[in-house]
Design a protein around this motif. Structure first.
Motif, PDB file in Angstrom:
ATOM      1  N   GLU A 140       0.832  -1.204   0.000  1.00 44.89           N
ATOM      2  CA  GLU A 140       0.000   0.000   0.000  1.00 44.89           C
ATOM      3  C   GLU A 140       0.868   1.257   0.000  1.00 44.89           C
ATOM      4  O   GLU A 140       0.615   2.203  -0.757  1.00 44.89           O
ATOM      5  CB  GLU A 140      -0.934  -0.010   1.214  1.00 44.89           C
ATOM      6  CG  GLU A 140      -1.943   1.124   1.224  1.00 44.89           C
ATOM      7  CD  GLU A 140      -2.947   0.995   2.369  1.00 44.89           C
ATOM      8  OE1 GLU A 140      -3.695   1.961   2.578  1.00 44.89           O
ATOM      9  OE2 GLU A 140      -2.963  -0.056   3.044  1.00 44.89           O
ATOM     10  N   LEU A 144       1.052   0.139  -4.818  1.00 45.68           N
ATOM     11  CA  LEU A 144       0.564  -0.976  -5.630  1.00 45.68           C
ATOM     12  C   LEU A 144      -0.944  -1.134  -5.468  1.00 45.68           C
ATOM     13  O   LEU A 144      -1.470  -1.013  -4.360  1.00 45.68           O
ATOM     14  CB  LEU A 144       1.279  -2.271  -5.238  1.00 45.68           C
ATOM     15  CG  LEU A 144       2.754  -2.338  -5.662  1.00 45.68           C
ATOM     16  CD1 LEU A 144       3.510  -3.335  -4.813  1.00 45.68           C
ATOM     17  CD2 LEU A 144       2.867  -2.699  -7.141  1.00 45.68           C
ATOM     18  N   ASN A 145      -1.627  -1.432  -6.556  1.00 43.01           N
ATOM     19  CA  ASN A 145      -3.078  -1.597  -6.547  1.00 43.01           C
ATOM     20  C   ASN A 145      -3.447  -2.953  -5.953  1.00 43.01           C
ATOM     21  O   ASN A 145      -2.942  -3.984  -6.388  1.00 43.01           O
ATOM     22  CB  ASN A 145      -3.606  -1.477  -7.975  1.00 43.01           C
ATOM     23  CG  ASN A 145      -5.095  -1.247  -8.023  1.00 43.01           C
ATOM     24  OD1 ASN A 145      -5.644  -0.539  -7.188  1.00 43.01           O
ATOM     25  ND2 ASN A 145      -5.764  -1.847  -8.990  1.00 43.01           N
ATOM     26  N   GLN A 146      -4.342  -2.961  -4.946  1.00 43.34           N
ATOM     27  CA  GLN A 146      -4.754  -4.193  -4.268  1.00 43.34           C
ATOM     28  C   GLN A 146      -6.262  -4.198  -4.030  1.00 43.34           C
ATOM     29  O   GLN A 146      -6.899  -3.140  -4.037  1.00 43.34           O
ATOM     30  CB  GLN A 146      -4.076  -4.315  -2.897  1.00 43.34           C
ATOM     31  CG  GLN A 146      -2.581  -4.198  -2.896  1.00 43.34           C
ATOM     32  CD  GLN A 146      -2.020  -4.289  -1.491  1.00 43.34           C
ATOM     33  OE1 GLN A 146      -1.777  -5.366  -0.976  1.00 43.34           O
ATOM     34  NE2 GLN A 146      -1.803  -3.158  -0.855  1.00 43.34           N
ATOM     35  N   LYS A 148      -9.480  -4.671  -1.421  1.00 42.43           N
ATOM     36  CA  LYS A 148      -9.660  -4.273  -0.024  1.00 42.43           C
ATOM     37  C   LYS A 148      -9.419  -5.475   0.894  1.00 42.43           C
ATOM     38  O   LYS A 148      -9.703  -6.624   0.535  1.00 42.43           O
ATOM     39  CB  LYS A 148     -11.075  -3.724   0.175  1.00 42.43           C
ATOM     40  CG  LYS A 148     -11.326  -2.390  -0.532  1.00 42.43           C
ATOM     41  CD  LYS A 148     -12.688  -1.821  -0.190  1.00 42.43           C
ATOM     42  CE  LYS A 148     -13.816  -2.650  -0.805  1.00 42.43           C
ATOM     43  NZ  LYS A 148     -15.147  -2.029  -0.563  1.00 42.43           N
ATOM     44  N   ASP A 278       4.815  -3.985 -11.879  1.00 41.93           N
ATOM     45  CA  ASP A 278       4.369  -4.130 -10.488  1.00 41.93           C
ATOM     46  C   ASP A 278       5.106  -5.253  -9.774  1.00 41.93           C
ATOM     47  O   ASP A 278       5.340  -5.184  -8.558  1.00 41.93           O
ATOM     48  CB  ASP A 278       2.854  -4.371 -10.448  1.00 41.93           C
ATOM     49  CG  ASP A 278       2.058  -3.087 -10.626  1.00 41.93           C
ATOM     50  OD1 ASP A 278       2.684  -2.020 -10.776  1.00 41.93           O
ATOM     51  OD2 ASP A 278       0.815  -3.150 -10.610  1.00 41.93           O
ATOM     52  N   LYS A 303      -7.622  -4.297 -15.650  1.00 44.86           N
ATOM     53  CA  LYS A 303      -7.043  -3.704 -14.444  1.00 44.86           C
ATOM     54  C   LYS A 303      -6.252  -4.754 -13.675  1.00 44.86           C
ATOM     55  O   LYS A 303      -6.710  -5.875 -13.478  1.00 44.86           O
ATOM     56  CB  LYS A 303      -8.140  -3.113 -13.563  1.00 44.86           C
ATOM     57  CG  LYS A 303      -7.603  -2.244 -12.430  1.00 44.86           C
ATOM     58  CD  LYS A 303      -8.692  -1.425 -11.768  1.00 44.86           C
ATOM     59  CE  LYS A 303      -8.108  -0.475 -10.738  1.00 44.86           C
ATOM     60  NZ  LYS A 303      -9.141   0.353 -10.083  1.00 44.86           N
ATOM     61  N   TYR A 305      -4.342  -6.051 -10.245  1.00 42.48           N
ATOM     62  CA  TYR A 305      -4.247  -5.966  -8.784  1.00 42.48           C
ATOM     63  C   TYR A 305      -3.192  -6.973  -8.331  1.00 42.48           C
ATOM     64  O   TYR A 305      -3.249  -8.145  -8.708  1.00 42.48           O
ATOM     65  CB  TYR A 305      -5.562  -6.351  -8.099  1.00 42.48           C
ATOM     66  CG  TYR A 305      -6.743  -5.465  -8.368  1.00 42.48           C
ATOM     67  CD1 TYR A 305      -7.153  -4.510  -7.440  1.00 42.48           C
ATOM     68  CD2 TYR A 305      -7.490  -5.602  -9.538  1.00 42.48           C
ATOM     69  CE1 TYR A 305      -8.263  -3.710  -7.670  1.00 42.48           C
ATOM     70  CE2 TYR A 305      -8.599  -4.795  -9.784  1.00 42.48           C
ATOM     71  CZ  TYR A 305      -8.977  -3.863  -8.841  1.00 42.48           C
ATOM     72  OH  TYR A 305     -10.078  -3.076  -9.067  1.00 42.48           O
TER      73      TYR A 305
END
Length: 357
Positions: A140, A144-146, A148, A278, A303, A305
């Motif tokens: 976070e 980086l996109n994660q 929830k 990433d 997208k 994640y």
């Protein structure tokens, strides 16, 4: 000149059996003209035993489960790994350990204290990569996109279970995944679509750890890449996991074969570029070295994640990490040689650090 390679396997972990299979596969692939192979078995109880040097492959995993009468010298950890005389000393250690007490930085810390070169990630990367909550917190911060997520400690859950379940329903919703924070190989993981399943999943996950993580469910493809290197990591081709069940659980991985691995995965150039970037960002955020497998979710909108990284991924020739590198052009035996070379490279660099003023 041949290297004396110590293989650490077994371990005090729920993934003991997985580690044994890994050790057998690595031993089969090792070139005995290049390495003297020294097996070191860790019982599920935690006792360490160094067996006699192996002169070739073993046919059955039982051959690697030594008993206390077969050990060489003392079973004290330091003397098992490090001997004063040249004949018994080891040049490089290859920890083939999965899960707690092996993949989590504990063994790595011991090897650092003994000043022995070892394959794979160091103390920080191993411990942070093992704890899914800490790992996601670092990701976070790295941007980086994660999906929830939320985490719970056993004592807090026991004091107010309904509050924990309400929190998941309100902040994450269904479906969601409940996992032990410090375990791999999909042990103790449950997919939940109802409150009743959630309650059962908490009980299951808390059998394996005092801390659990709950993640938002996502409709997406599961894409993985291998990362290899130290300061200048390289990324393999992408692979896709297509489980025939709801998710890639322990039985699907190791018992039923109830999954398909598609290598290379059908992804666009831009999707692969995002995944590759990433993966390297995650590798550097955790200060990784040697190897990781980086796992991603890819939605139909393209997208990306990041899900997690595994600092000691499955390592038989049929596991995703070696297969990814095989399709990238690095065969299993060459991959092992590369990892040993990276271990020596990192250790040599560390010897230049000043510890006194």
């Amino acid at each position: 000149m041949k290297k004396k390679l110590g293989l650490l396997y077994g371990g005090k972990s729920a993934e003991h059996k997985v580690s044994m299979q890994t050790a057998m596969a690595v031993i089969k692939a090792l070139d005995t003209d290049k390495y003297d192979i020294h097996p070191i078995y860790i019982f599920e109880s935690g006792e360490w035993v160094r067996g006699p040097q192996l002169m070739g492959p073993v046919e059955n995993v039982k051959e690697l489960a030594f008993n206390s009468q077969e050990q060489i010298g003392s079973n004290a950890l330091s003397t098992t790994l490090f001997q004063a005389n040249d004949e018994a000393s080891l040049d490089v250690i290859f920890p083939l350990l999965h899960g707690p007490n092996g993949e989590d930085g504990t063994v790595q810390g011991l090897l650092e204290l003994l000043n022995l070169p070892y394959v794979g990630n160091g103390v920080l990367a191993s411990s942070a990569g093992m704890d899914k909550v800490i790992m996601k917190n670092i990701f976070e911060v790295a941007g980086l996109n994660q999906v929830k997520y939320n985490s719970f400690i056993r004592s807090d859950w026991q004091s107010d279970k309904e509050a924990a379940y309400d929190c998941v329903e309100k902040e994450l919703g269904f479906p969601c995944f409940v996992k032990p924070a410090n375990l791999g190989s999909s042990v103790g993981i449950s997919k939940c679509t109802t409150r009743e399943e959630l309650e059962t999943a908490f009980i299951e996950a808390f059998q394996f750890d005092r801390k659990i993580i709950v993640e938002e469910g996502l409709t997406a493809r599961e894409i993985e890449v291998g990362v290899l290197g130290n300061d200048y990591p390289e990324v393999s081709v992408a692979g896709e996991i297509v489980p025939k069940k709801d998710f890639y659980d322990y039985k699907a991985k190791y018992e039923d074969g109830d999954t398909a691995l598609i290598i290379p995965a059908e992804v666009t150039e831009s999707e692969y570029a995002a995944i590759k970037a990433d993966a390297i960002k995650a590798f550097k955020a955790l200060d990784c070295s040697g190897l990781v497998r980086a796992d991603f979710f890819l939605t139909k909108e393209g997208k990306v994640y990041i899900n997690e990284v595994n600092t000691m991924p499955g390592f038989t020739p049929f596991s995703m990490f070696p297969l990814l590198w095989k399709h990238t052009g690095l065969e299993y035996d060459a991959l092992i040689n590369k990892l040993v070379d990276l271990a020596v490279e990192r250790h040599t660099e560390k010897q230049n650090i000043k510890y006194t003023i």
